[in-house]
Design a protein around this motif. Sequence first.
Motif, PDB file in Angstrom:
ATOM      1  N   GLY A 166      -3.555   4.740  -4.369  1.00  0.00           N
ATOM      2  CA  GLY A 166      -4.546   4.412  -3.286  1.00  0.00           C
ATOM      3  C   GLY A 166      -4.873   2.919  -3.348  1.00  0.00           C
ATOM      4  O   GLY A 166      -5.525   2.293  -2.339  1.00  0.00           O
ATOM      5  N   ARG A 167      -4.606   2.322  -4.376  1.00  0.00           N
ATOM      6  CA  ARG A 167      -4.926   0.656  -4.656  1.00  0.00           C
ATOM      7  C   ARG A 167      -4.072  -0.232  -3.482  1.00  0.00           C
ATOM      8  O   ARG A 167      -2.746   0.143  -3.602  1.00  0.00           O
ATOM      9  CB  ARG A 167      -5.011   0.182  -5.664  1.00  0.00           C
ATOM     10  CG  ARG A 167      -5.388  -1.177  -6.109  1.00  0.00           C
ATOM     11  CD  ARG A 167      -5.046  -1.634  -7.230  1.00  0.00           C
ATOM     12  NE  ARG A 167      -5.057  -3.124  -7.669  1.00  0.00           N
ATOM     13  CZ  ARG A 167      -4.558  -3.907  -8.574  1.00  0.00           C
ATOM     14  NH1 ARG A 167      -3.799  -3.324  -9.460  1.00  0.00           N
ATOM     15  NH2 ARG A 167      -4.922  -5.244  -8.651  1.00  0.00           N
ATOM     16  N   GLN A 168      -4.564  -1.124  -2.892  1.00  0.00           N
ATOM     17  CA  GLN A 168      -3.746  -2.038  -2.190  1.00  0.00           C
ATOM     18  C   GLN A 168      -3.681  -3.391  -2.891  1.00  0.00           C
ATOM     19  O   GLN A 168      -4.747  -3.881  -3.391  1.00  0.00           O
ATOM     20  CB  GLN A 168      -4.517  -2.303  -0.751  1.00  0.00           C
ATOM     21  CG  GLN A 168      -4.512  -1.093   0.031  1.00  0.00           C
ATOM     22  CD  GLN A 168      -5.119  -1.571   1.498  1.00  0.00           C
ATOM     23  OE1 GLN A 168      -5.478  -2.499   1.715  1.00  0.00           O
ATOM     24  NE2 GLN A 168      -4.844  -0.590   2.576  1.00  0.00           N
ATOM     25  N   ALA A 194       0.820  -1.095   0.042  1.00  0.00           N
ATOM     26  CA  ALA A 194       0.135   0.041   0.135  1.00  0.00           C
ATOM     27  C   ALA A 194       0.801   1.313   0.145  1.00  0.00           C
ATOM     28  O   ALA A 194       2.148   1.156   0.126  1.00  0.00           O
ATOM     29  CB  ALA A 194      -0.897   0.074   1.263  1.00  0.00           C
ATOM     30  N   SER A 195       0.172   2.311   0.164  1.00  0.00           N
ATOM     31  CA  SER A 195       0.895   3.461   0.051  1.00  0.00           C
ATOM     32  C   SER A 195       0.702   4.483   1.353  1.00  0.00           C
ATOM     33  O   SER A 195      -0.250   4.383   2.067  1.00  0.00           O
ATOM     34  CB  SER A 195       0.335   4.679  -1.034  1.00  0.00           C
ATOM     35  OG  SER A 195       0.621   5.858  -0.818  1.00  0.00           O
ATOM     36  N   ALA A 196       1.940   4.618   2.151  1.00  0.00           N
ATOM     37  CA  ALA A 196       1.956   5.255   3.363  1.00  0.00           C
ATOM     38  C   ALA A 196       1.210   6.574   3.312  1.00  0.00           C
ATOM     39  O   ALA A 196       0.630   7.023   4.335  1.00  0.00           O
ATOM     40  CB  ALA A 196       3.217   5.202   3.837  1.00  0.00           C
ATOM     41  N   THR A 197       1.579   7.306   2.192  1.00  0.00           N
ATOM     42  CA  THR A 197       0.887   8.583   2.010  1.00  0.00           C
ATOM     43  C   THR A 197      -0.711   8.584   1.968  1.00  0.00           C
ATOM     44  O   THR A 197      -1.290   9.386   2.550  1.00  0.00           O
ATOM     45  CB  THR A 197       1.488   9.484   0.886  1.00  0.00           C
ATOM     46  OG1 THR A 197       2.771   9.390   1.116  1.00  0.00           O
ATOM     47  CG2 THR A 197       0.870  10.895   0.891  1.00  0.00           C
ATOM     48  N   GLN A 198      -1.220   7.557   1.118  1.00  0.00           N
ATOM     49  CA  GLN A 198      -2.698   7.485   1.130  1.00  0.00           C
ATOM     50  C   GLN A 198      -3.128   6.932   2.524  1.00  0.00           C
ATOM     51  O   GLN A 198      -4.177   7.538   2.728  1.00  0.00           O
ATOM     52  CB  GLN A 198      -2.955   6.397  -0.118  1.00  0.00           C
ATOM     53  CG  GLN A 198      -4.355   5.721  -0.155  1.00  0.00           C
ATOM     54  CD  GLN A 198      -5.463   6.698  -0.585  1.00  0.00           C
ATOM     55  OE1 GLN A 198      -4.841   7.976  -1.205  1.00  0.00           O
ATOM     56  NE2 GLN A 198      -6.470   6.725  -0.921  1.00  0.00           N
ATOM     57  N   ALA A 199      -2.683   6.233   3.248  1.00  0.00           N
ATOM     58  CA  ALA A 199      -2.965   5.729   4.360  1.00  0.00           C
ATOM     59  C   ALA A 199      -3.153   6.664   5.563  1.00  0.00           C
ATOM     60  O   ALA A 199      -4.098   7.102   6.210  1.00  0.00           O
ATOM     61  CB  ALA A 199      -2.187   4.520   5.120  1.00  0.00           C
TER      62      ALA A 199
END
Length: 200
Positions: free
Chosen positions: A109-111, A41-46
Motif C-alpha cells: 500500500g505504500r506509494q 503504487a499497487s493497482a490492487t491496493q488502489a
Amino acid sequence: MSQRNPALLTFVSALALLGSACSGTDSVTGGSSGNVRITLASATQAATLASGTSGGMTTLDDDHDDAGRSITAAAVTFSSILARNLAGELVPIASALPVTIDLKSVLEGRQVDLPAGTLPPGSYDQLVVVMTRVELTLTDGTHIAITPPGGGWTAIVPTAPFSVVEGGITTLELRLRGDVFDVIDGDFEFDPEFDCSRRD
C-alpha cells in the motif's frame, strides 16, 4: 504487459543512455522541456481503497516454492523509463535512474516516488519501463537474485494520452497489477505488469 523482445530492449537501452546524458531543462532534442513525476503504487491496493473494503491484496507470500518458502522482501531496480510520443517515437525520461525500490512496501500500500525527470513538450500515450535487477529474500532467510531475460525486463504500458508542457509539471501514477511473482518448476519468476494514468 511484460515484454521480452531483445531488439526492443537494445533500442531502449541505447535511448536510455542518451537520456542519461541530458540534464537540467535540456531535452534529448536540445530544446526546452517539461517536468515529469512518476509515483509507483499497487493497482490492487488502489482498487481496495476505492471499494472501501479491506484485504484481497496480492502479497508476496501468495507463491511458494517446492520447499514451501515464500517471499518476504523484494528489491527491484528500475533502470530507465521512456515515453512514446504521438509520432511513435520513444523518448527517454531524463532522470536520476537507476533506483532500487522495495516492492514489498508498494504491494502493501505504500506509494513511492521515482526520481523526477524531464521530457520534451508534447503528447505521449505509452511508457516503456525497464528493470534490470531483482533480489528476493525468502522466509528461511535465503537471498535469491533473479536473472533478467536479455539484460532486463521491459514492460510496455499503454496510457491515455497525456501532455507535457514547457516548464510545467506532469504527474503520473504507475500501478503494479496482477501477480508480480510466479513459481515455475520450483523457481521464482518476475513478471511485472503495470497500469498508468495521469494524476491531477
